[in-house]
Design a protein around this motif. Structure first.
Motif, PDB file in Angstrom:
ATOM      1  N   CYS A   1       9.694  -1.907  30.786  1.00 38.02           N
ATOM      2  CA  CYS A   1      10.074  -0.984  31.854  1.00 38.02           C
ATOM      3  C   CYS A   1      11.553  -0.620  31.743  1.00 38.02           C
ATOM      4  O   CYS A   1      11.942   0.523  32.009  1.00 38.02           O
ATOM      5  N   VAL A   2      12.394  -1.584  31.346  1.00 43.31           N
ATOM      6  CA  VAL A   2      13.809  -1.296  31.110  1.00 43.31           C
ATOM      7  C   VAL A   2      13.942  -0.198  30.063  1.00 43.31           C
ATOM      8  O   VAL A   2      14.729   0.751  30.211  1.00 43.31           O
ATOM      9  N   HIS A   3      13.158  -0.329  28.995  1.00 37.30           N
ATOM     10  CA  HIS A   3      13.209   0.689  27.937  1.00 37.30           C
ATOM     11  C   HIS A   3      12.745   2.051  28.460  1.00 37.30           C
ATOM     12  O   HIS A   3      13.365   3.088  28.163  1.00 37.30           O
ATOM     13  N   ALA A   4      11.668   2.065  29.260  1.00 37.01           N
ATOM     14  CA  ALA A   4      11.175   3.327  29.802  1.00 37.01           C
ATOM     15  C   ALA A   4      12.209   3.981  30.712  1.00 37.01           C
ATOM     16  O   ALA A   4      12.401   5.206  30.673  1.00 37.01           O
ATOM     17  N   CYS A   5      12.886   3.177  31.525  1.00 35.50           N
ATOM     18  CA  CYS A   5      13.947   3.706  32.391  1.00 35.50           C
ATOM     19  C   CYS A   5      15.049   4.349  31.560  1.00 35.50           C
ATOM     20  O   CYS A   5      15.533   5.451  31.867  1.00 35.50           O
ATOM     21  N   THR A   6      15.449   3.645  30.497  1.00 33.88           N
ATOM     22  CA  THR A   6      16.526   4.135  29.640  1.00 33.88           C
ATOM     23  C   THR A   6      16.136   5.448  28.968  1.00 33.88           C
ATOM     24  O   THR A   6      16.923   6.406  28.931  1.00 33.88           O
ATOM     25  N   THR A   7      14.936   5.510  28.442  1.00 32.31           N
ATOM     26  CA  THR A   7      14.470   6.710  27.758  1.00 32.31           C
ATOM     27  C   THR A   7      14.426   7.907  28.697  1.00 32.31           C
ATOM     28  O   THR A   7      14.875   9.010  28.354  1.00 32.31           O
ATOM     29  N   GLU A   8      13.895   7.709  29.899  1.00 26.46           N
ATOM     30  CA  GLU A   8      13.803   8.804  30.860  1.00 26.46           C
ATOM     31  C   GLU A   8      15.188   9.263  31.315  1.00 26.46           C
ATOM     32  O   GLU A   8      15.430  10.463  31.486  1.00 26.46           O
TER      33      GLU A   8
ATOM     34  N   ALA B   1      21.824   9.242  22.546  1.00 28.26           N
ATOM     35  CA  ALA B   1      20.608   9.048  21.758  1.00 28.26           C
ATOM     36  C   ALA B   1      20.703   7.792  20.911  1.00 28.26           C
ATOM     37  O   ALA B   1      19.751   7.009  20.815  1.00 28.26           O
ATOM     38  N   ALA B   2      21.872   7.586  20.277  1.00 26.29           N
ATOM     39  CA  ALA B   2      22.034   6.398  19.445  1.00 26.29           C
ATOM     40  C   ALA B   2      21.997   5.125  20.286  1.00 26.29           C
ATOM     41  O   ALA B   2      21.385   4.126  19.906  1.00 26.29           O
ATOM     42  N   ALA B   3      22.634   5.173  21.441  1.00 26.25           N
ATOM     43  CA  ALA B   3      22.641   3.995  22.306  1.00 26.25           C
ATOM     44  C   ALA B   3      21.231   3.688  22.815  1.00 26.25           C
ATOM     45  O   ALA B   3      20.818   2.527  22.874  1.00 26.25           O
ATOM     46  N   CYS B   4      20.479   4.735  23.167  1.00 27.30           N
ATOM     47  CA  CYS B   4      19.104   4.526  23.617  1.00 27.30           C
ATOM     48  C   CYS B   4      18.241   3.963  22.493  1.00 27.30           C
ATOM     49  O   CYS B   4      17.357   3.131  22.729  1.00 27.30           O
ATOM     50  N   TRP B   5      18.487   4.429  21.278  1.00 22.50           N
ATOM     51  CA  TRP B   5      17.722   3.902  20.146  1.00 22.50           C
ATOM     52  C   TRP B   5      17.982   2.405  19.994  1.00 22.50           C
ATOM     53  O   TRP B   5      17.064   1.636  19.726  1.00 22.50           O
ATOM     54  N   ARG B   6      19.232   1.998  20.158  1.00 28.68           N
ATOM     55  CA  ARG B   6      19.549   0.571  20.015  1.00 28.68           C
ATOM     56  C   ARG B   6      18.875  -0.247  21.114  1.00 28.68           C
ATOM     57  O   ARG B   6      18.406  -1.357  20.884  1.00 28.68           O
TER      58      ARG B   6
END
Length: 502
Positions: free
Chosen positions: A347-354, A435-440
């Motif tokens: 869910c943390v990842h989903a929040c970050t992506t959105e 984008a790079a930070a989200c990828w990490r």
């Protein structure tokens, strides 16, 4: 412990709003019952129906909440009728009560709606025992239930619908399986077994108030999955009950049912139940016990021996739940804890992506629903981990790991909330470094939640400095640090977060 209740995060002041709305909705329902001339018993049943409708109905949409609320009397009134009809047949009454316990727990397999209907069915049967309901009372009680649900629904969906226009966190679903591998099936068997023990011993203690023990067993099972969670919940229920009995001796006994002070204490207790439920089961039970003591005073049956019996019956119920989860189809703490932590990280990842997509201008991107879901998941993680951080747990290493995981997940949630606030700003602009930070962040979450052999091969991402400039970068970098630190709490060969804690 009390300090933790008042300093706990309350995003959007949802707990405060929930408590205030509950006081308004339940008070209005009871007042209307009084205005139409209902008896005290009918007013109590009506108030309980309003409380349950506001407390247990947690569908993720307002429309879903309205549908579930409409279904409550469809389930509850037949159960009330059966309980009243069996009033003079103890064996049939008891066996039916155990069947309601098992069916109510099993209904959780159908998600939030099944949970709400199961709780309402159980509490309707419980209330019939509490008030010694007989068939002649059914028409008045049925009208009180319907009237109170209408009044509380008017408050919830009309006058004060703070959920409308904002994401509502759905209650996380239990891990699924088949047959006895399904958690809800195992819990239904456990709850029925624990309730049978509580009913038998409870009747030895009192042939009039035995249902308290069954009620204690039931509520210990609510929102728990593993044996560790259930044991801790049982301990906290007894603790909260003992603290509430202090209010009984200090306030309820001297007041002895006087209308104005009783109404004030009950209103405070209702607010306390709703405000503390998400953060402290002990304090919630404190307020439940205080309210029950005042209601017994209102009914004219309160004395010191009754308060002492309440503690004894609660202890029996907690013991019944504990024996059931230890001896009947146990579910280990480790497996459940690991699953909830994985879900929270995803869910943390989903929040970050959105959030990143919204900052980049993607139409329809919105992190807020995921932020609301994360709050719900974190509450579930805290419950799952509670056996490992309890003062009575003796494993120092596991306790330290559990505390570390909770602290890091709280860090993640704080960064995600701040990131979502920035993304909601219409003036926030896209920065290529996001984008790079989200990828990490995505790579870190995958490393934590996916077994090594199942991870997808990825092209290395060009390193981007943790530059300062865009405010969202600070929160993304904070997420990275928290996720990297969390890797130190895992066993990569087992993908187990708490070192195989049982």
């Amino acid at each position: 412990m009390l300090k933790r209740v008042f300093v706990a995060p309350d995003p959007g002041r949802l707990r405060l709003r929930s408590g205030a709305r509950a006081v308004v909705g339940i008070s209005s329902a009871v007042a209307v019952c009084g205005l139409v001339g209902h008896s005290l018993s009918a007013a109590i049943v009506g108030g309980l129906a309003a409380l349950l409708a506001l407390f247990t109905v947690l569908d993720p949409t307002v429309r879903g909440q309205a549908v579930t609320t409409a279904l409550l009397p469809v389930v509850g009134l037949p159960v009330l009728a059966v309980a009243a009809a069996l009033h003079d047949y103890p064996l049939a009454r008891d066996l039916t009560f155990l069947a309601v316990v098992g069916a109510g727990v099993y209904a959780r397999r159908w998600g939030p709606r099944g949970h709400s209907l199961g709780v309402f069915a159980f509490m309707t049967y419980f209330a019939a025992q509490f008030l010694h309901t007989v068939p002649d009372q059914l028409p008045e009680l049925a009208v009180a239930v319907l009237l109170s649900l209408c009044v509380s629904s008017t408050v919830r969906f009309g006058l004060w619908c703070y959920e409308r226009g904002r994401p509502v966190a759905a209650a996380p679903a239990l891990p699924q399986g088949r047959g006895l591998g399904r958690v809800t099936t195992r819990q239904a068997v456990q709850a029925a077994a624990g309730a049978a023990f509580a009913l038998g011993v409870g009747q030895v203690l009192s042939d009039q108030r035995w249902y308290w023990a069954v009620g204690a067993t039931w509520w210990v099972f609510v929102n728990t999955v593993s044996r560790g969670e259930t044991l801790v919940r049982g301990f906290r229920r007894v603790l909260g009950t003992v603290l509430g009995i202090v209010v009984g001796f200090a306030v309820a006994l001297p007041v002895q049912g006087a209308a104005v002070p009783t109404a004030l204490v009950v209103a405070v207790s209702v607010f306390g139940i709703f405000y503390t439920a998400a953060v402290s089961y002990s304090w919630m039970m404190f307020f439940v016990t205080a309210m029950a003591s005042m209601l017994y005073g209102l009914l004219g049956v309160l004395d010191a021996s009754l308060l002492g019996l309440r503690v004894a019956e609660t202890a029996v119920g907690a013991l019944g739940a504990g024996l059931a989860v230890l001896l009947v189809l146990p579910v280990t703490t480790h497996a459940v804890t690991d699953e909830w932590i994985r879900r929270a990280l995803r869910c943390v990842h989903a929040c970050t992506t959105e959030a990143a997509a919204r900052l980049a201008g993607t139409p329809g991107a919105d992190p807020e629903p995921h932020v609301a879901e994360l709050e719900s998941l974190l509450a579930r993680v805290r419950l799952a981990v509670s056996p490992l951080v309890h003062p009575l747990h003796r494993g120092r290493e596991r306790k330290a790991r559990a505390h570390g995981v909770l602290a890091l997940l709280d860090d993640c949630a704080r960064e995600v909330r701040s990131l979502a606030e920035i993304a909601a700003d219409p003036d926030a602009s896209h920065d290529a470094r996001l984008a790079a930070a989200c990828w990490r962040v995505e790579a870190a979450v995958e490393a934590l939640t996916t077994p090594r052999g199942a991870r997808q091969a990825r092209e290395p991402q060009a390193a981007v400095p943790h530059a300062v400039g865009h405010p969202a970068l600070a929160h993304l970098n904070g997420l990275e640090r928290a996720l990297e630190a969390m890797a130190g709490h895992t066993k990569p060969e087992e993908a187990a977060y708490l070192g195989g804690a049982r």
